[in-house]
Design a protein around this motif. Structure first.
Motif, PDB file in Angstrom:
ATOM      1  N   TYR A  91       0.793  -1.219   0.000  1.00  0.00           N
ATOM      2  CA  TYR A  91       0.000   0.000   0.000  1.00  0.00           C
ATOM      3  C   TYR A  91       0.828   1.273   0.000  1.00  0.00           C
ATOM      4  CZ  TYR A  91      -4.001  -2.944   1.035  1.00  0.00           C
ATOM      5  OH  TYR A  91      -4.972  -3.899   0.983  1.00  0.00           O
ATOM      6  N   ALA A  95      -0.179  -0.175   5.237  1.00  0.00           N
ATOM      7  CA  ALA A  95      -1.381  -0.700   5.881  1.00  0.00           C
ATOM      8  C   ALA A  95      -1.004  -1.870   6.771  1.00  0.00           C
ATOM      9  CB  ALA A  95      -2.397  -1.111   4.827  1.00  0.00           C
ATOM     10  N   LEU A  96      -0.016  -1.651   7.633  1.00  0.00           N
ATOM     11  CA  LEU A  96       0.388  -2.707   8.559  1.00  0.00           C
ATOM     12  C   LEU A  96      -0.602  -2.753   9.711  1.00  0.00           C
ATOM     13  CD1 LEU A  96       4.213  -1.980   8.726  1.00  0.00           C
ATOM     14  CD2 LEU A  96       3.042  -3.656   7.308  1.00  0.00           C
ATOM     15  N   PHE A  97      -0.711  -3.910  10.340  1.00  0.00           N
ATOM     16  CA  PHE A  97      -1.544  -4.027  11.527  1.00  0.00           C
ATOM     17  C   PHE A  97      -0.727  -3.512  12.713  1.00  0.00           C
ATOM     18  CE2 PHE A  97      -2.709  -7.624   8.708  1.00  0.00           C
ATOM     19  CZ  PHE A  97      -3.937  -7.122   8.302  1.00  0.00           C
ATOM     20  N   PRO A  98      -1.081  -2.355  13.254  1.00  0.00           N
ATOM     21  CA  PRO A  98      -0.213  -1.742  14.262  1.00  0.00           C
ATOM     22  C   PRO A  98      -0.120  -2.547  15.556  1.00  0.00           C
ATOM     23  CG  PRO A  98      -2.261  -0.501  14.028  1.00  0.00           C
ATOM     24  CD  PRO A  98      -2.253  -1.529  12.937  1.00  0.00           C
ATOM     25  N   TRP A  99      -1.094  -3.425  15.796  1.00  0.00           N
ATOM     26  CA  TRP A  99      -1.084  -4.190  17.049  1.00  0.00           C
ATOM     27  C   TRP A  99      -0.284  -5.484  16.928  1.00  0.00           C
ATOM     28  CZ3 TRP A  99      -5.385  -2.876  14.224  1.00  0.00           C
ATOM     29  CH2 TRP A  99      -5.911  -3.884  13.419  1.00  0.00           C
ATOM     30  N   PHE A 108       1.025 -12.889   8.686  1.00  0.00           N
ATOM     31  CA  PHE A 108      -0.438 -12.808   8.821  1.00  0.00           C
ATOM     32  C   PHE A 108      -1.158 -13.758   7.860  1.00  0.00           C
ATOM     33  CE2 PHE A 108      -4.687 -11.032   8.327  1.00  0.00           C
ATOM     34  CZ  PHE A 108      -5.025 -10.695   9.627  1.00  0.00           C
ATOM     35  N   GLY A 109      -0.771 -13.703   6.580  1.00  0.00           N
ATOM     36  CA  GLY A 109      -1.434 -14.539   5.585  1.00  0.00           C
ATOM     37  C   GLY A 109      -1.316 -16.029   5.884  1.00  0.00           C
ATOM     38  N   MET A 112      -3.433 -17.049   8.823  1.00  0.00           N
ATOM     39  CA  MET A 112      -4.867 -17.101   8.560  1.00  0.00           C
ATOM     40  C   MET A 112      -5.242 -18.391   7.840  1.00  0.00           C
ATOM     41  SD  MET A 112      -6.259 -14.492   9.886  1.00  0.00           S
ATOM     42  CE  MET A 112      -5.025 -14.375  11.158  1.00  0.00           C
ATOM     43  N   TYR A 140       7.167  -3.342  17.162  1.00  0.00           N
ATOM     44  CA  TYR A 140       5.873  -2.902  16.653  1.00  0.00           C
ATOM     45  C   TYR A 140       6.084  -1.872  15.547  1.00  0.00           C
ATOM     46  CZ  TYR A 140       3.363  -5.274  20.382  1.00  0.00           C
ATOM     47  OH  TYR A 140       2.838  -6.226  21.190  1.00  0.00           O
ATOM     48  N   VAL A 142       4.889   0.915  14.825  1.00  0.00           N
ATOM     49  CA  VAL A 142       4.924   2.327  15.196  1.00  0.00           C
ATOM     50  C   VAL A 142       6.346   2.806  15.486  1.00  0.00           C
ATOM     51  CG1 VAL A 142       4.567   2.024  17.683  1.00  0.00           C
ATOM     52  CG2 VAL A 142       3.682   4.063  16.551  1.00  0.00           C
ATOM     53  N   ARG A 156       5.340  -8.789   3.830  1.00  0.00           N
ATOM     54  CA  ARG A 156       4.036  -9.379   4.129  1.00  0.00           C
ATOM     55  C   ARG A 156       3.353  -9.860   2.844  1.00  0.00           C
ATOM     56  NH1 ARG A 156      -0.600  -5.796   6.909  1.00  0.00           N
ATOM     57  NH2 ARG A 156      -0.639  -4.903   4.817  1.00  0.00           N
ATOM     58  N   ALA A 157       3.449  -9.024   1.800  1.00  0.00           N
ATOM     59  CA  ALA A 157       2.823  -9.404   0.536  1.00  0.00           C
ATOM     60  C   ALA A 157       3.494 -10.652  -0.052  1.00  0.00           C
ATOM     61  CB  ALA A 157       2.890  -8.242  -0.446  1.00  0.00           C
TER      62      ALA A 157
ATOM     63  N   VAL B 121      -8.968   0.073   5.001  1.00  0.00           N
ATOM     64  CA  VAL B 121      -7.789  -0.402   4.266  1.00  0.00           C
ATOM     65  C   VAL B 121      -7.205  -1.641   4.956  1.00  0.00           C
ATOM     66  CG1 VAL B 121      -5.439   0.162   3.563  1.00  0.00           C
ATOM     67  CG2 VAL B 121      -7.246   1.863   3.322  1.00  0.00           C
ATOM     68  N   LEU B 122      -7.181  -1.609   6.292  1.00  0.00           N
ATOM     69  CA  LEU B 122      -6.658  -2.766   7.031  1.00  0.00           C
ATOM     70  C   LEU B 122      -7.544  -3.983   6.828  1.00  0.00           C
ATOM     71  CD1 LEU B 122      -5.392  -1.353  10.450  1.00  0.00           C
ATOM     72  CD2 LEU B 122      -4.127  -1.885   8.381  1.00  0.00           C
ATOM     73  N   LEU B 129      -5.018 -11.066   2.283  1.00  0.00           N
ATOM     74  CA  LEU B 129      -4.082 -12.048   2.824  1.00  0.00           C
ATOM     75  C   LEU B 129      -4.786 -13.350   3.172  1.00  0.00           C
ATOM     76  CD1 LEU B 129      -1.968  -9.606   5.005  1.00  0.00           C
ATOM     77  CD2 LEU B 129      -1.140 -10.897   3.050  1.00  0.00           C
ATOM     78  N   GLY B 130      -6.070 -13.410   2.842  1.00  0.00           N
ATOM     79  CA  GLY B 130      -6.767 -14.684   2.976  1.00  0.00           C
ATOM     80  C   GLY B 130      -7.642 -14.833   4.202  1.00  0.00           C
ATOM     81  N   ALA B 131      -7.874 -13.732   4.939  1.00  0.00           N
ATOM     82  CA  ALA B 131      -8.692 -13.840   6.146  1.00  0.00           C
ATOM     83  C   ALA B 131     -10.175 -13.894   5.782  1.00  0.00           C
ATOM     84  CB  ALA B 131      -8.426 -12.656   7.069  1.00  0.00           C
ATOM     85  N   GLN B 135     -12.215 -14.323  10.854  1.00  0.00           N
ATOM     86  CA  GLN B 135     -10.832 -13.930  11.124  1.00  0.00           C
ATOM     87  C   GLN B 135     -10.668 -12.416  11.079  1.00  0.00           C
ATOM     88  OE1 GLN B 135      -9.092 -16.479   8.138  1.00  0.00           O
ATOM     89  NE2 GLN B 135      -8.140 -17.766   9.686  1.00  0.00           N
ATOM     90  N   TRP B 220       1.063  -1.595  21.719  1.00  0.00           N
ATOM     91  CA  TRP B 220       1.443  -1.248  20.352  1.00  0.00           C
ATOM     92  C   TRP B 220       1.139   0.196  20.012  1.00  0.00           C
ATOM     93  CZ3 TRP B 220      -3.067  -0.003  17.804  1.00  0.00           C
ATOM     94  CH2 TRP B 220      -4.242  -0.516  18.373  1.00  0.00           C
TER      95      TRP B 220
END
Lengths: 259, 225
Positions: A91, A95-99, A108-109, A112, A140, A142, A156-157, B121-122, B129-131, B135, B220
């Motif tokens: 992106y 668009a990372l998951f900040p947590w 992540f992929g 899942m 993290y 951030v 990640r991609a 976007v998230l 990513l397949g969720a 999920q 985080w």
């Protein structure tokens, strides 16, 4: 390059119009008009066009994140109807998951899809190493710089093993120095891990440096203006005669068509 | 005495920690109040988070619950006391109910906000990513709502602590609220202040526990760092 390899993306007569509900009247904004694109396996295609011309919208439609009005989009022999894991996206704003820590973002992929802990860990580590973030697995997002966050996004991609990767001006928010560095980096990664990539940018140097083929887009309503096959040998030099000549040619084209 | 000196209050405070005022000593009274908060706040958190997240996730649920909720929301928890007493008598249920009503609205609203304000976007990134839907809910929507939910819990815990004192002052035979009320009825200002000191200490501790929890759960964010 043109006539070899399987066709990965087939996009024909794509139309997209946004309807914005205004207080007084319905605003109709035609963004894409008859856009056609064909991308072959392992090809690195750059969509090059002015800002706000609907490049992101095209990518989102190809990825299945946005709906089209008409036209056909087939990616990897499958008609695009929604997001699917065979397509990856890097992106514009990370668009990372900040947590999630770096390693969990990258994995992540696979997670899942129920991959075993030891397997996703190994896989994520491989891509973290590949983008040069070894040692930051437990950090993290951030706490990372813009360039490092973008590296996580790329890892990640890739880690999800997509057939096609879309990159939406991934270096647009980086400073010039980091940008050059990341362009070299992405070229190295793409040479090591051959993937089909559609890369969006409004930076001419970036386009010529990375592309196998440049697709020049018009202003809205967007369609393809002209295509350029870039056959300058890699790694490319920003100041080589071939590079500058192509740059000249494309710039002249933009000026005459008054993009 | 109109205003007892601090040393007197402190001495009495330490004394009552182990000596009875009424039926119990100060420690037990405080624990009684805390138990009521634990039950009332626990119930309001659990149901508030579930309802708020559900309202944020489903437009249908929001459309059904929202009008009702908007009527109840501006009524302070304490305004429910008379009705609660008529409904449930003067037992524990009444106190739980008052504490529940004191914190509920805030938790619902914050959970709703957190769920609605998830970055689309998230969500798209997760799907690419397949969720699947489930999920996306557990790995994107819930975690990104955590900070909001926590803000709601923090405010609600302090209003719950206020509500329990009010409930105890009106009808109770034990608890920190009962102590200060007892002090008033017997003209014992030292006892009132002892109760107030206990209330202050507990309030301070509760706020800090929440802060530590937040630091753990939301490490985080920049704020929690």
């Amino acid at each position: 390059m043109d006539n070899q390899g399987k066709i990965k993306i087939q996009c024909g007569h794509l139309h997209k119009t946004f309807h914005a509900k205004n207080r007084k009247q319905d605003e109709v904004n035609e963004v894409i008009r008859d856009f056609n694109l064909q991308v072959r396996e392992n090809e690195f295609v750059v969509l090059f066009g002015p800002g706000q011309c609907g490049k992101t919208t095209i990518l989102n439609i190809l990825a299945g994140l946005e709906e089209k009005n008409s036209g056909t989009v087939v990616v990897n022999d499958i008609e695009v109807t929604g997001p699917r894991q065979d397509r990856g996206m890097v992106y514009q704003t990370t668009a990372l998951f900040p947590w999630l820590k770096v390693i969990d973002n990258v994995a992540f992929g696979p997670k899942m899809q129920g991959m075993k802990h030891s397997d996703w860990k190994k896989k994520a580590q491989y891509y973290i190493d590949l983008v040069g973030l070894t040692g930051f697995e437990k950090t993290y997002p951030v706490k990372l710089s813009g360039g490092m966050q973008q590296r996580v996004g790329i890892a990640r991609a890739y880690c999800n093993d997509p057939e096609v990767i879309f990159m939406d001006e991934p270096f647009g928010h980086l400073d010039a120095q980091t940008r050059y560095l990341m362009e070299e980096e992405i070229e190295k990664i793409c040479n090591g891990e051959k993937r089909t990539v559609v890369f969006v940018t409004n930076n001419i140097e970036e386009a010529i440096y990375l592309a196998d083929r440049i697709v020049l887009l018009t202003n809205t309503p967007t369609h393809v203006d002209k295509e350029y096959v870039v056959d300058i040998p890699r790694p490319r030099d920003y100041t080589s005669p071939g590079f500058l000549a192509l740059r000249e040619e494309i710039t002249a084209r933009i000026d005459t068509t008054n993009l | 005495m109109f205003f007892p000196n601090p040393i007197e209050v402190l001495t009495y405070f330490v004394h009552t920690l182990t000596h009875k005022i009424g039926k119990y000593n100060l420690t037990m009274h405080t624990l009684f109040s805390l138990k009521r908060v634990a039950v009332g706040f626990g119930l309001s958190s659990l149901s508030g988070i579930i309802l708020g997240v559900a309202m944020g996730y489903s437009k249908t649920i929001n459309a059904i619950v929202r009008p009702l909720f908007n009527i109840i929301r501006p009524i302070p928890g304490l305004a429910w006391i008379p009705l609660a007493i008529l409904w449930f008598g003067i037992g524990e249920t009444t106190k739980y109910f008052i504490i529940f009503m004191g914190g509920f609205a805030n938790i619902v609203l914050n959970s709703y906000d957190g769920t609605v304000k998830v970055n689309p976007v998230l969500e798209g990134a997760a799907r690419l990513l397949g969720a699947n839907d489930v999920q996306v809910f557990f790995h994107v929507i819930l975690p990104s709502a955590t900070t909001y939910i926590f803000a709601g819990l923090q405010v609600s815990l302090s209003t719950s602590w206020m509500a329990v004192l009010a409930a105890e002052m009106i009808s109770s035979y034990e608890g920190a609220g009962w102590i200060i009320n007892m002090g008033m009825q017997t003209g014992d200002t030292t006892l009132i202040l002892v109760g107030m000191v206990a209330i202050a200490i507990v309030g301070f501790l509760l706020a800090n526990i929440m802060r530590i929890l937040e630091r753990g759960l939301c490490s985080w964010t920049i704020r929690g760092r």
